[in-house]
Design a protein around this motif. Sequence first.
Motif, PDB file in Angstrom:
ATOM      1  N   LEU A 125       0.936  -1.123  -0.059  1.00 55.45           N
ATOM      2  CA  LEU A 125       0.142  -0.022   0.025  1.00 55.45           C
ATOM      3  C   LEU A 125       1.041   1.240   0.006  1.00 55.45           C
ATOM      4  N   GLU A 126       1.246   1.824  -1.087  1.00 56.62           N
ATOM      5  CA  GLU A 126       2.169   3.028  -1.266  1.00 56.62           C
ATOM      6  C   GLU A 126       1.478   4.201  -0.696  1.00 56.62           C
ATOM      7  N   LYS A 127       0.128   4.575  -1.069  1.00 60.78           N
ATOM      8  CA  LYS A 127      -0.771   5.605  -0.707  1.00 60.78           C
ATOM      9  C   LYS A 127      -1.978   4.943  -0.300  1.00 60.78           C
ATOM     10  N   ALA A 128      -2.157   5.346   1.113  1.00 65.87           N
ATOM     11  CA  ALA A 128      -3.452   5.143   1.780  1.00 65.87           C
ATOM     12  C   ALA A 128      -4.518   5.630   1.341  1.00 65.87           C
ATOM     13  N   PRO A 129      -5.934   5.120   1.326  1.00 60.17           N
ATOM     14  CA  PRO A 129      -7.082   5.862   0.724  1.00 60.17           C
ATOM     15  C   PRO A 129      -7.275   7.178   1.346  1.00 60.17           C
ATOM     16  N   SER A 130      -7.280   8.170   0.424  1.00 61.17           N
ATOM     17  CA  SER A 130      -7.586   9.392   1.078  1.00 61.17           C
ATOM     18  C   SER A 130      -8.352  10.368   0.169  1.00 61.17           C
ATOM     19  N   LEU A 131      -9.357  11.457   0.817  1.00 54.32           N
ATOM     20  CA  LEU A 131     -10.169  12.131   0.025  1.00 54.32           C
ATOM     21  C   LEU A 131      -9.467  13.328  -0.560  1.00 54.32           C
ATOM     22  N   GLU A 132      -9.717  13.466  -1.909  1.00 50.19           N
ATOM     23  CA  GLU A 132      -9.025  14.686  -2.695  1.00 50.19           C
ATOM     24  C   GLU A 132     -10.149  15.240  -3.484  1.00 50.19           C
ATOM     25  N   GLY A 133     -10.817  16.026  -2.972  1.00 50.07           N
ATOM     26  CA  GLY A 133     -11.632  16.977  -3.775  1.00 50.07           C
ATOM     27  C   GLY A 133     -13.024  15.877  -4.055  1.00 50.07           C
ATOM     28  N   LYS A 134     -13.383  15.536  -5.286  1.00 48.31           N
ATOM     29  CA  LYS A 134     -14.480  14.654  -5.342  1.00 48.31           C
ATOM     30  C   LYS A 134     -13.982  13.260  -5.288  1.00 48.31           C
ATOM     31  N   PHE A 135     -12.684  12.955  -5.418  1.00 46.80           N
ATOM     32  CA  PHE A 135     -12.047  11.712  -5.790  1.00 46.80           C
ATOM     33  C   PHE A 135     -11.657  11.095  -4.354  1.00 46.80           C
ATOM     34  N   ILE A 136     -11.626   9.688  -4.100  1.00 46.87           N
ATOM     35  CA  ILE A 136     -10.991   9.094  -3.255  1.00 46.87           C
ATOM     36  C   ILE A 136      -9.754   8.209  -3.891  1.00 46.87           C
ATOM     37  N   ASN A 137      -8.706   8.524  -3.572  1.00 42.67           N
ATOM     38  CA  ASN A 137      -7.722   7.591  -4.321  1.00 42.67           C
ATOM     39  C   ASN A 137      -6.632   7.009  -3.598  1.00 42.67           C
ATOM     40  N   MET A 138      -6.084   5.774  -3.900  1.00 41.06           N
ATOM     41  CA  MET A 138      -5.177   4.964  -3.173  1.00 41.06           C
ATOM     42  C   MET A 138      -4.147   4.350  -4.276  1.00 41.06           C
ATOM     43  N   VAL A 139      -2.976   4.168  -3.950  1.00 44.05           N
ATOM     44  CA  VAL A 139      -1.957   3.693  -4.833  1.00 44.05           C
ATOM     45  C   VAL A 139      -1.379   2.503  -4.511  1.00 44.05           C
ATOM     46  N   LEU A 140      -1.249   1.339  -5.172  1.00 45.30           N
ATOM     47  CA  LEU A 140      -0.701   0.058  -4.686  1.00 45.30           C
ATOM     48  C   LEU A 140       0.413  -0.073  -5.695  1.00 45.30           C
ATOM     49  N   SER A 141       1.482  -0.597  -5.122  1.00 43.47           N
ATOM     50  CA  SER A 141       2.726  -0.988  -5.957  1.00 43.47           C
ATOM     51  C   SER A 141       2.940  -2.354  -5.605  1.00 43.47           C
ATOM     52  N   PRO A 142       3.695  -2.992  -6.742  1.00 41.52           N
ATOM     53  CA  PRO A 142       4.150  -4.245  -6.699  1.00 41.52           C
ATOM     54  C   PRO A 142       5.094  -4.549  -5.686  1.00 41.52           C
ATOM     55  N   LYS A 143       5.018  -5.846  -5.034  1.00 41.88           N
ATOM     56  CA  LYS A 143       6.082  -6.370  -4.042  1.00 41.88           C
ATOM     57  C   LYS A 143       7.280  -6.719  -4.763  1.00 41.88           C
ATOM     58  N   LYS A 144       8.412  -6.204  -4.086  1.00 41.99           N
ATOM     59  CA  LYS A 144       9.838  -6.524  -4.929  1.00 41.99           C
ATOM     60  C   LYS A 144      10.146  -7.914  -4.546  1.00 41.99           C
TER      61      LYS A 144
END
Length: 184
Positions: free
Chosen positions: A165-184
């Motif tokens: 979980l690179e970036k936890a779910p967060s509210l940004e304006g009208k969007f809720i964004n989250m970023v997942l990255s592959p495990k090395k």
Amino acid sequence: MDILYIHFFLFKGETTIKELLINDQITGTEVRLVGEDGEQLGIMSLESALEIAKNKDLDLVQISPNAVPSVCKVMDYGKYRFDQIKREKEARKKNKAQETKIIQLSLTIGDHDMNYRVKNAKNFLTEGSKVKVNILLKGRQQAYPEQGIEIMKKFASLVGESCNLEKAPSLEGKFINMVLSPKK
């Protein structure tokens, strides 16, 4: 009147091949000559080195201009450039930049749709791409962003151990964004 057309072929991206001095561009009086097979031919005058290259229908290429005397090699410069560009293209293919794939969810997503998107996310992560997951809150949904965050957490748990979980779910304006990255 003759018209000379010059065609320039540009490759994707910049080439990092440094231009070498060839034949009459080389300055100096003496050079250390290396033959086309790599054998040392010794130190000789620039004129005799140019003559040797001309007799073999090849180019005299200055390999190391900072050496005293400068090192020159007898070779086919056109073929050398072609091989260098080809090697650089292959290296660029292998050194693939990491892409970010986007997966769109909604507050009213069903279980089957969620599982389908989880499967796609797992495929993207195994390919080495990052996955950005977002939810667009429409109208009255903007009053309930915590529901969207819960859906994001459920999505991350379904994707499971194949990601960080690179970036936890967060509210940004009208969007809720989250970023997942592959495990090395």
